[in-house]
Design an enzyme around this catalytic site. Sequence first.
Site, PDB file in Angstrom:
ATOM      1  N   TYR A  35      10.390  61.752  41.502  1.00  0.00           N
ATOM      2  CA  TYR A  35       8.923  61.266  41.317  1.00  0.00           C
ATOM      3  C   TYR A  35       8.469  60.114  41.949  1.00  0.00           C
ATOM      4  O   TYR A  35       7.365  59.451  41.785  1.00  0.00           O
ATOM      5  CB  TYR A  35       9.561  61.289  40.021  1.00  0.00           C
ATOM      6  CG  TYR A  35      10.777  59.542  39.717  1.00  0.00           C
ATOM      7  CD1 TYR A  35      10.217  58.457  39.690  1.00  0.00           C
ATOM      8  CD2 TYR A  35      11.810  60.064  39.292  1.00  0.00           C
ATOM      9  CE1 TYR A  35      10.922  57.521  39.554  1.00  0.00           C
ATOM     10  CE2 TYR A  35      12.678  59.147  39.240  1.00  0.00           C
ATOM     11  CZ  TYR A  35      12.591  57.370  39.390  1.00  0.00           C
ATOM     12  OH  TYR A  35      13.311  56.725  39.535  1.00  0.00           O
ATOM     13  N   GLY A  36       9.987  59.284  42.908  1.00  0.00           N
ATOM     14  CA  GLY A  36       9.050  58.696  43.292  1.00  0.00           C
ATOM     15  C   GLY A  36       8.849  58.542  44.911  1.00  0.00           C
ATOM     16  O   GLY A  36       7.919  59.488  45.591  1.00  0.00           O
ATOM     17  N   THR A  37       9.638  57.569  45.583  1.00  0.00           N
ATOM     18  CA  THR A  37       9.297  57.273  46.963  1.00  0.00           C
ATOM     19  C   THR A  37       9.890  58.440  48.197  1.00  0.00           C
ATOM     20  O   THR A  37       9.474  59.494  48.833  1.00  0.00           O
ATOM     21  CB  THR A  37      10.108  56.072  47.523  1.00  0.00           C
ATOM     22  OG1 THR A  37      11.083  56.591  46.967  1.00  0.00           O
ATOM     23  CG2 THR A  37       9.545  54.683  47.391  1.00  0.00           C
ATOM     24  N   LEU A  38      11.316  59.479  47.323  1.00  0.00           N
ATOM     25  CA  LEU A  38      11.236  60.912  47.266  1.00  0.00           C
ATOM     26  C   LEU A  38      10.008  61.883  47.984  1.00  0.00           C
ATOM     27  O   LEU A  38      10.703  63.098  48.852  1.00  0.00           O
ATOM     28  CB  LEU A  38      12.509  61.253  47.426  1.00  0.00           C
ATOM     29  CG  LEU A  38      14.078  60.671  47.819  1.00  0.00           C
ATOM     30  CD1 LEU A  38      14.993  60.634  46.351  1.00  0.00           C
ATOM     31  CD2 LEU A  38      14.178  60.299  49.127  1.00  0.00           C
ATOM     32  N   GLU A 110      20.202  55.829  47.375  1.00  0.00           N
ATOM     33  CA  GLU A 110      19.951  55.447  45.783  1.00  0.00           C
ATOM     34  C   GLU A 110      20.336  54.511  45.155  1.00  0.00           C
ATOM     35  O   GLU A 110      20.517  53.944  43.510  1.00  0.00           O
ATOM     36  CB  GLU A 110      19.309  56.901  44.622  1.00  0.00           C
ATOM     37  CG  GLU A 110      18.281  57.620  45.661  1.00  0.00           C
ATOM     38  CD  GLU A 110      16.803  57.192  45.543  1.00  0.00           C
ATOM     39  OE1 GLU A 110      16.625  55.770  44.954  1.00  0.00           O
ATOM     40  OE2 GLU A 110      16.088  57.738  45.834  1.00  0.00           O
TER      41      GLU A 110
END
Length: 185
Positions: A35-38, A110
């Site tokens: 849901y983020g920087t990936l 992470e």
Amino acid sequence: MISKLLLSPALVPDYFKMLQPSLPEFCKMSTVFVYGTLKKGQPNHHHMMDETKRKGVYCGTGRTNQKYPLVIAGKYNIPFLLNLPGTGHEIDGEIYLVDDQLLQFLDEFEGCPEVYQRRPVEVHVLEWEEKASTLGVKPDVGGMLTCFLYNATTYEQDWLKLPYYNNYDPFRNHDQPKYVLREAR
Ligand code: PCA
């Protein structure tokens, strides 16, 4: 060479279709919701697709079944989905099928379990790539799929006062603070 052939879904898709229910364990593949920087277009996405050492397959998009607070926090503007189900919004993201090597890499990347914890959550699938089904993974009839997600259980209480987002995209949503790349820290 023979065993390599038998283990490659890309080379023998029909054989793998027959094995569908047990394929994820067989190949040790897991579904991960990012849901983020990936996500695609975000600064760490290349790690999902680095095919030299490990494999990630894009399966489609989804939305968490539960609401969570998704905040951008800390001095490097990192997206954190806080483990407080029921608060915030249903979160949009992408679903990947990843092999064990990539899962292990992502855990390290992470900072799991110190910074984020990897947990299974229910994801409502919005768009689905048919090729993902040939690899033995499919949403259930209701469109739900259980995926791992990196969320945070230990965080500063002040983070709960930050804005809650439903979709991390600082390039398009200019209210969202931009991630500081590791190289720039
Ligand atoms: N990376 C993981 C967790 C937050 C982040 O920036 C992700 O994209 O899902």
